[in-house]
Design a protein around this motif. Structure first.
Motif, mmCIF file in Angstrom:
data_model
loop_
_atom_site.group_PDB
_atom_site.id
_atom_site.type_symbol
_atom_site.label_atom_id
_atom_site.label_comp_id
_atom_site.label_asym_id
_atom_site.label_seq_id
_atom_site.Cartn_x
_atom_site.Cartn_y
_atom_site.Cartn_z
ATOM 1 N N CYS A 133 0.826 -1.147 0.012
ATOM 2 C CA CYS A 133 -0.048 -0.111 0.136
ATOM 3 C C CYS A 133 0.925 1.307 0.035
ATOM 4 C CB CYS A 133 -0.844 -0.084 1.279
ATOM 5 S SG CYS A 133 -2.087 1.417 1.177
ATOM 6 N N LYS A 134 0.912 2.081 -0.998
ATOM 7 C CA LYS A 134 1.761 3.210 -1.223
ATOM 8 C C LYS A 134 1.000 4.476 -1.217
ATOM 9 C CE LYS A 134 5.550 5.065 -2.418
ATOM 10 N NZ LYS A 134 6.601 5.449 -1.378
ATOM 11 N N LEU A 135 1.347 5.283 -0.262
ATOM 12 C CA LEU A 135 1.047 6.740 -0.072
ATOM 13 C C LEU A 135 2.006 7.570 -0.739
ATOM 14 C CD1 LEU A 135 -1.074 6.836 3.433
ATOM 15 C CD2 LEU A 135 -2.074 6.786 0.941
ATOM 16 N N GLU A 136 1.599 8.900 -1.007
ATOM 17 C CA GLU A 136 2.659 9.905 -1.440
ATOM 18 C C GLU A 136 3.238 10.508 -0.161
ATOM 19 O OE1 GLU A 136 4.986 11.772 -3.952
ATOM 20 O OE2 GLU A 136 3.395 10.514 -4.473
ATOM 21 N N GLY A 137 4.446 10.605 0.069
ATOM 22 C CA GLY A 137 5.051 11.152 1.452
ATOM 23 C C GLY A 137 5.618 12.581 1.101
ATOM 24 N N ASP A 138 6.342 13.055 1.924
ATOM 25 C CA ASP A 138 7.121 14.526 1.775
ATOM 26 C C ASP A 138 8.210 14.454 1.594
ATOM 27 O OD1 ASP A 138 7.805 13.616 4.273
ATOM 28 O OD2 ASP A 138 6.904 15.271 5.336
ATOM 29 N N GLU A 139 8.906 13.213 1.178
ATOM 30 C CA GLU A 139 10.270 13.358 0.806
ATOM 31 C C GLU A 139 10.794 14.095 -0.342
ATOM 32 O OE1 GLU A 139 9.478 10.558 4.035
ATOM 33 O OE2 GLU A 139 8.616 10.561 2.120
ATOM 34 N N PRO A 140 11.710 14.729 -0.385
ATOM 35 C CA PRO A 140 12.161 15.353 -1.732
ATOM 36 C C PRO A 140 12.783 14.324 -2.930
ATOM 37 C CG PRO A 140 13.767 15.577 -0.018
ATOM 38 C CD PRO A 140 12.900 14.805 0.523
ATOM 39 N N GLU A 141 12.940 13.118 -2.520
ATOM 40 C CA GLU A 141 13.476 12.328 -3.547
ATOM 41 C C GLU A 141 12.743 10.935 -3.024
ATOM 42 O OE1 GLU A 141 17.652 11.954 -3.947
ATOM 43 O OE2 GLU A 141 17.960 11.558 -1.870
ATOM 44 N N PRO A 142 12.574 9.928 -3.897
ATOM 45 C CA PRO A 142 12.238 8.704 -3.730
ATOM 46 C C PRO A 142 13.271 8.154 -2.697
ATOM 47 C CG PRO A 142 12.132 8.962 -6.056
ATOM 48 C CD PRO A 142 12.798 10.165 -5.529
ATOM 49 N N LEU A 143 12.806 7.397 -1.621
ATOM 50 C CA LEU A 143 13.605 6.577 -0.713
ATOM 51 C C LEU A 143 13.999 5.362 -1.311
ATOM 52 C CD1 LEU A 143 11.803 7.341 2.768
ATOM 53 C CD2 LEU A 143 14.035 8.617 1.546
ATOM 54 N N GLU A 144 15.169 4.769 -1.045
ATOM 55 C CA GLU A 144 15.483 3.385 -1.495
ATOM 56 C C GLU A 144 15.160 2.568 -0.274
ATOM 57 O OE1 GLU A 144 19.351 0.759 -2.250
ATOM 58 O OE2 GLU A 144 19.750 2.744 -2.226
ATOM 59 N N VAL A 145 14.218 1.517 -0.433
ATOM 60 C CA VAL A 145 14.021 0.366 0.349
ATOM 61 C C VAL A 145 14.840 -0.743 0.270
ATOM 62 C CG1 VAL A 145 12.269 -1.228 1.186
ATOM 63 C CG2 VAL A 145 11.509 1.000 0.276
ATOM 64 N N VAL A 146 15.470 -1.131 1.549
ATOM 65 C CA VAL A 146 16.477 -2.057 1.608
ATOM 66 C C VAL A 146 16.350 -3.021 2.515
ATOM 67 C CG1 VAL A 146 18.915 -2.507 2.365
ATOM 68 C CG2 VAL A 146 18.541 -0.354 1.166
ATOM 69 N N ARG A 147 16.015 -4.354 1.967
ATOM 70 C CA ARG A 147 15.538 -5.639 2.927
ATOM 71 C C ARG A 147 17.040 -6.254 3.481
ATOM 72 N NH1 ARG A 147 13.531 -10.199 0.236
ATOM 73 N NH2 ARG A 147 12.456 -10.694 2.044
ATOM 74 N N TRP A 148 16.704 -6.501 4.826
ATOM 75 C CA TRP A 148 17.889 -6.872 5.483
ATOM 76 C C TRP A 148 17.175 -8.171 6.429
ATOM 77 C CZ3 TRP A 148 22.920 -5.573 5.182
ATOM 78 C CH2 TRP A 148 23.860 -5.863 6.018
ATOM 79 N N PRO A 149 18.100 -9.038 6.187
ATOM 80 C CA PRO A 149 17.713 -10.438 7.301
ATOM 81 C C PRO A 149 17.605 -10.121 8.877
ATOM 82 C CG PRO A 149 19.269 -11.080 5.625
ATOM 83 C CD PRO A 149 19.384 -9.712 5.689
ATOM 84 N N LEU A 150 16.365 -10.210 9.338
ATOM 85 C CA LEU A 150 16.152 -10.071 10.634
ATOM 86 C C LEU A 150 17.209 -10.652 11.603
ATOM 87 C CD1 LEU A 150 14.439 -8.929 13.081
ATOM 88 C CD2 LEU A 150 13.060 -10.936 12.645
ATOM 89 N N SER A 151 17.642 -11.979 11.098
ATOM 90 C CA SER A 151 18.793 -12.657 11.907
ATOM 91 C C SER A 151 20.074 -12.065 11.989
ATOM 92 C CB SER A 151 18.913 -14.028 11.366
ATOM 93 O OG SER A 151 19.255 -14.123 9.885
ATOM 94 N N GLN A 152 20.189 -11.096 11.184
ATOM 95 C CA GLN A 152 21.636 -10.571 11.078
ATOM 96 C C GLN A 152 21.628 -9.030 11.414
ATOM 97 O OE1 GLN A 152 23.090 -11.062 7.084
ATOM 98 N NE2 GLN A 152 22.686 -12.933 7.122
ATOM 99 N N ILE A 153 21.238 -8.616 12.703
ATOM 100 C CA ILE A 153 20.757 -7.475 13.102
ATOM 101 C C ILE A 153 22.274 -6.869 13.509
ATOM 102 C CG2 ILE A 153 20.279 -6.006 15.192
ATOM 103 C CD1 ILE A 153 17.424 -7.335 15.067
#
Length: 182
Positions: A133-153
């Motif tokens: 579900c995507k809503l328009e935000g107030d960021e000046p540029e698109p944010l990069e989404v990064v997936r990271w394994p929970l097991s590797q905190i």
């Protein structure tokens, strides 16, 4: 428990578009008086989410941080708008920043950043049962989404680009919460 000092006077000393600096004249219970400076609390607080997808990956964001003049890897976060609860703000911010809503939010802890100089608070939460579900935000540029394994905190926290203290605290709070839940 010590007796809280008496605030004798609060004087605004500087203001910008985002911040107001105040001077506090304070008298302690032993009669000693001091002048403190602080960033005035404005707004309704903020939220930060440890978003976990169905494959046990964290959903992080990479965004530009003006304070350090560089891009940083961190957790989704944002201000609580007037009339919103922290849970509503968290769900909205997730939709704006990572393109997911969530069906389950568990508050972890309300934190301060630098309580000697700032009164603002941030509520850390775990967000699970995510759905696109995507809503328009107030960021000046698109944010990069990064997936990271929970097991590797620990490996995430060791990364040079992951430096935000609140995000580090939220990750360890989330890990403890999840361990106790099992």
């Amino acid at each position: 428990m010590p007796v809280k000092p008496e605030i004798l006077k609060v004087t605004p000393t500087a203001r910008s578009r985002l911040f107001q600096v105040e001077e506090l004249e304070i008298r302690f219970s032993n009669g000693v008086e001091r002048t403190y400076e602080r960033l005035a609390s404005r707004g309704n607080g903020a939220v930060m989410m440890v978003a976990i997808d169905s494959e046990d990956h964290l959903l992080l964001i990479r965004e530009y941080a003006g304070g350090i003049e560089d891009y940083t890897l961190t957790l989704p976060k944002g201000l609580i708008d007037a009339g919103e609860t922290p849970l509503q703000a968290a769900d909205r911010e997730l939709k704006e920043e990572i393109g997911f809503g969530c069906r389950r939010l568990d508050p972890l802890k309300e934190m301060t950043n630098s309580p000697s100089y700032m009164g603002s608070t941030l509520t850390a939460m775990i967000a699970r049962d995510l759905y696109p579900c995507k809503l328009e935000g107030d960021e000046p540029e698109p944010l990069e989404v990064v997936r990271w394994p929970l097991s590797q905190i620990n490996e995430l926290v060791a990364r040079e680009e992951f430096t935000e203290g609140r995000a580090i605290a939220a990750l360890y709070l989330a890990r403890e919460f999840l361990q106790q839940e099992q």
